[in-house]
Scaffold this active site. Structure first.
Site, PDB file in Angstrom:
ATOM      1  N   ARG A   1      44.453  -1.414   2.311  1.00 23.07           N
ATOM      2  CA  ARG A   1      44.040   0.007   1.575  1.00 23.07           C
ATOM      3  C   ARG A   1      43.479  -0.069   0.263  1.00 23.07           C
ATOM      4  NH1 ARG A   1      48.196  -0.223   4.942  1.00 23.07           N
ATOM      5  NH2 ARG A   1      49.106   1.443   5.770  1.00 23.07           N
TER       6      ARG A   1
ATOM      7  N   LYS B   1      49.218  -7.642   3.147  1.00 20.06           N
ATOM      8  CA  LYS B   1      48.047  -7.420   4.042  1.00 20.06           C
ATOM      9  C   LYS B   1      47.870  -5.880   3.972  1.00 20.06           C
ATOM     10  CE  LYS B   1      48.399  -8.369   8.599  1.00 20.06           C
ATOM     11  NZ  LYS B   1      48.188  -7.270   9.418  1.00 20.06           N
ATOM     12  N   SER B   2      48.909  -4.991   4.248  1.00 21.37           N
ATOM     13  CA  SER B   2      48.894  -3.538   4.159  1.00 21.37           C
ATOM     14  C   SER B   2      48.164  -3.142   3.203  1.00 21.37           C
ATOM     15  CB  SER B   2      50.309  -2.828   4.364  1.00 21.37           C
ATOM     16  OG  SER B   2      50.840  -3.345   5.625  1.00 21.37           O
TER      17      SER B   2
ATOM     18  N   LYS C   1      51.723  -4.262  19.808  1.00 23.23           N
ATOM     19  CA  LYS C   1      51.389  -5.095  18.534  1.00 23.23           C
ATOM     20  C   LYS C   1      50.149  -6.125  19.162  1.00 23.23           C
ATOM     21  CE  LYS C   1      53.969  -3.037  15.632  1.00 23.23           C
ATOM     22  NZ  LYS C   1      53.143  -2.220  14.753  1.00 23.23           N
TER      23      LYS C   1
ATOM     24  N   GLN D   1      50.040   3.498  10.318  1.00 24.05           N
ATOM     25  CA  GLN D   1      48.811   3.322  10.554  1.00 24.05           C
ATOM     26  C   GLN D   1      48.329   4.772  11.091  1.00 24.05           C
ATOM     27  OE1 GLN D   1      47.997   0.347  13.532  1.00 24.05           O
ATOM     28  NE2 GLN D   1      48.526  -1.313  11.935  1.00 24.05           N
TER      29      GLN D   1
ATOM     30  N   ARG E   1      55.294  -8.092  22.086  1.00 23.17           N
ATOM     31  CA  ARG E   1      56.212  -9.280  21.104  1.00 23.17           C
ATOM     32  C   ARG E   1      57.497  -9.249  21.826  1.00 23.17           C
ATOM     33  NH1 ARG E   1      53.997  -7.961  14.932  1.00 23.17           N
ATOM     34  NH2 ARG E   1      52.285  -9.651  15.048  1.00 23.17           N
TER      35      ARG E   1
ATOM     36  N   ARG F   1      44.804  -2.908  22.507  1.00 20.30           N
ATOM     37  CA  ARG F   1      45.830  -2.016  22.034  1.00 20.30           C
ATOM     38  C   ARG F   1      45.258  -0.649  21.857  1.00 20.30           C
ATOM     39  NH1 ARG F   1      47.177  -4.783  16.441  1.00 20.30           N
ATOM     40  NH2 ARG F   1      49.207  -3.382  16.547  1.00 20.30           N
TER      41      ARG F   1
ATOM     42  N   ARG G   1      51.900 -13.763  14.428  1.00 19.00           N
ATOM     43  CA  ARG G   1      53.496 -13.885  14.120  1.00 19.00           C
ATOM     44  C   ARG G   1      54.129 -14.674  15.239  1.00 19.00           C
ATOM     45  NH1 ARG G   1      53.254 -11.256   9.325  1.00 19.00           N
ATOM     46  NH2 ARG G   1      51.993  -9.411   9.221  1.00 19.00           N
TER      47      ARG G   1
ATOM     48  N   ASP H   1      57.277  -5.843  11.689  1.00 23.54           N
ATOM     49  CA  ASP H   1      56.476  -6.996  11.889  1.00 23.54           C
ATOM     50  C   ASP H   1      57.353  -8.154  11.723  1.00 23.54           C
ATOM     51  OD1 ASP H   1      54.184  -5.545  12.073  1.00 23.54           O
ATOM     52  OD2 ASP H   1      53.477  -5.756  10.090  1.00 23.54           O
TER      53      ASP H   1
HETATM   54  C1  S3P Z   1      50.745  -1.423   9.271  1.00 26.26           C
HETATM   55  C2  S3P Z   1      51.853  -0.755   9.995  1.00 26.26           C
HETATM   56  C3  S3P Z   1      52.179  -1.294  11.221  1.00 26.26           C
HETATM   57  C4  S3P Z   1      52.472  -2.718  10.986  1.00 26.26           C
HETATM   58  C5  S3P Z   1      51.096  -3.270  10.821  1.00 26.26           C
HETATM   59  C6  S3P Z   1      50.616  -2.773   9.529  1.00 26.26           C
HETATM   60  C7  S3P Z   1      50.038  -0.900   8.164  1.00 26.26           C
HETATM   61  O1  S3P Z   1      51.918  -0.720  12.223  1.00 26.26           O
HETATM   62  O2  S3P Z   1      53.019  -3.312  12.267  1.00 26.26           O
HETATM   63  O3  S3P Z   1      51.237  -4.654  10.801  1.00 26.26           O
HETATM   64  O4  S3P Z   1      49.432  -1.504   7.312  1.00 26.26           O
HETATM   65  O5  S3P Z   1      49.943   0.324   8.329  1.00 26.26           O
HETATM   66  P1  S3P Z   1      52.047   0.778  12.686  1.00 26.26           P
HETATM   67  O6  S3P Z   1      51.588   1.870  12.028  1.00 26.26           O
HETATM   68  O7  S3P Z   1      51.366   0.749  14.110  1.00 26.26           O
HETATM   69  O8  S3P Z   1      53.668   0.584  13.107  1.00 26.26           O
END
Ligand code: S3P
Length: 447
Positions: free
Chosen positions: A28, A23-24, A348, A171, A352, A124, A396, A321
């Site tokens: 990007r 996903k990350s 999150k 993030q 959680r 959030r 999750r 996560d």
């Molecule tokens: C992510 C960073 C994490 C993670 C999220 C994806 C990212 O969050 O929990 O699911 O893709 O940069 P944080 O940066 O808030 O820790």
């Protein structure tokens, strides 16, 4: 409409599967391809609700994104500073990564962007990105409490910044690095604790002027802005955060052995595997290899006797996560598992710590929690189960309890599994293909 699902005791899970794209990396890849000059091709993209919201956001900003028949995406970008003024607001659904990273992209281009999200995302905190992005010169308004909806008026003459992350967040780091792309001079982010580094790696692949060094304060990442990105082909590896669910099921269900192919093994993401090894898990990493600048490999997991451990705070960013599924595993393990330094879990997709504690207690597991820690008393075998779990719009939490149900004496129901589509749309069919008993509840049945 809520989509309840129920899972029941299962054994002899077996098979070889591939989990969807990371996903990350998917977010990007879409964002950088949509900002680069030329045509990029992305294969293995995670086509989940979160990532599709990012695709739509980048289209609203003027990029062309098209899915080919074979599932590859072809993306023509706008060039640095080339975003169009979006019409109306942009909806990011459930995705914190989508909204926070795109906020970085638009903060240094003189356009107005209004960002919204669903009920979970609208709770959030956005203050963590608003503070650094305003230092670049952006003007940002949020709802009271620093939440969505958020309006960003990008800086016409952005100024570079040096910023130390107050929370270990990839993030926030990424929002700053992306804002730096259209900012003259050098912007530096300092992270005292390393977080996932996909933005840095991918910026290099797209030709950005970026460097890193290590000082006493931690890792320093510097971007010199106003350099065009050039198109790049990306292959997205399998998501270790999705792999965690079939992996956990294989470890806990009796007589099971499961292989998961092509999983991203970037060391900023492998904290769960390290933790499970310490607990005694039989997980073998097969065929580790480099692909597109990332380490990937195949994971083979078989039923294991697991012992509770202390998971140290410094490991939290590399498995941030994975705590919901770890809490489920801890409930089935022998002895106490203590997770420290996990305060970020409170902000999150749901709180959680609270969601796992309430759900585990309803399933007959003893849990103790504090502001940033959780302790689970392992039952050392099958969980009583027999509860209906509130998922709080959190994918999750839903997946963790469906896996827990596979090792419970009475079925475990989740009240709403719809959000699983944000990260792992094929979760149920993949788990069923391994032999997991997950189904829709029978009409009128009580949990
Ligand atoms: C992510 C960073 C994490 C993670 C999220 C994806 C990212 O969050 O929990 O699911 O893709 O940069 P944080 O940066 O808030 O820790």
């Amino acid at each position: 409409m809520a989509q309840p699902l129920v899972s029941q005791f299962s054994h002899s899970l077996s098979g070889t599967v591939r989990v969807p794209g990371d996903k990350s990396i998917s977010h990007r890849a879409v964002m950088l391809a949509a900002t680069a000059i030329g045509e990029s091709r992305i294969s293995g993209l995670l086509e989940s609700a979160d990532v599709i919201h990012t695709v739509q956001a980048m289209a609203a900003l003027g990029a062309h994104l098209e899915r080919d028949a074979d599932g590859t995406w072809t993306v023509s970008g706008t060039g640095i500073g080339g975003y169009a003024q979006p019409e109306g607001s942009i909806d990011f659904g459930n995705s914190g990564t989508g909204v926070r990273l795109v906020a970085g992209l638009v903060a240094t281009t003189p356009i107005k962007t209004i960002m919204t999200g669903d009920a979970s995302l609208s709770r959030r905190p956005m203050g963590r990105i608003v503070t650094p992005l305003e230092l670049f010169g952006a003007r940002i308004d949020t709802a009271p409490g620093g939440t969505l909806p958020m309006r960003i008026i990008g800086a016409k003459d952005p100024v570079p910044i040096t910023y130390t992350l107050p929370v270990p967040s990839a993030q926030v780091k990424s929002a700053i690095l992306l804002a730096a792309l259209n900012t003259p001079g050098e912007t530096t982010v300092i992270e005292p604790v390393a977080t996932r580094d996909h933005t840095e790696k991918m910026l290099k692949a797209f030709g950005a002027d970026i460097r890193e060094d290590f000082g006493e304060e931690g890792r320093r990442i510097t971007v010199r802005g106003e350099k065009e990105l050039h198109a790049c082909d990306i292959h997205v590896p399998g998501d270790p955060s999705s792999a965690a669910f079939p992996l956990a099921a294989a470890l806990m269900c009796p007589d099971s052995r499961v292989t998961i192919r092509n999983v991203l093994l970037n060391p900023t993401r492998t904290g769960l595997i390290q933790t499970l090894h310490e607990m005694g898990a039989e997980i073998r990493i097969l065929n580790p290899r480099q692909e597109g600048g990332e380490i990937v490999g195949d994971l083979e997991a078989s039923t294991s006797r697991l012992e509770g451990i202390v998971v140290p705070a410094e490991r939290a960013p590399s498995m941030i996560d994975e705590y919901p599924i770890l809490a489920a595993i801890a409930a089935h393990a022998h002895g106490v598992t203590r997770m420290e330094g996990i305060g970020e879990l409170r902000v999150k997709e749901s709180d959680r710590i609270a969601a796992m504690a309430a759900g585990l207690a309803a399933c007959g597991v003893t849990v103790r929690t504090g502001e940033d820690w959780m302790e689970v008393d392992g039952i050392g075998g099958c969980i009583p189960g027999g509860a209906c779990i509130e998922t709080h719009m959190d994918h999750r939490i839903a997946m963790a309890f469906l896996v827990l149900g596979l090792v419970s004496r009475a079925p475990v129901t989740v009240n709403d599994a719809a959000m699983i589509a944000t990260s792992f749309p094929a979760f149920v069919s993949l788990m069923r293909s391994l032999g997991a008993r997950i189904s829709e509840p029978q009409q009128g049945a009580e949990a």
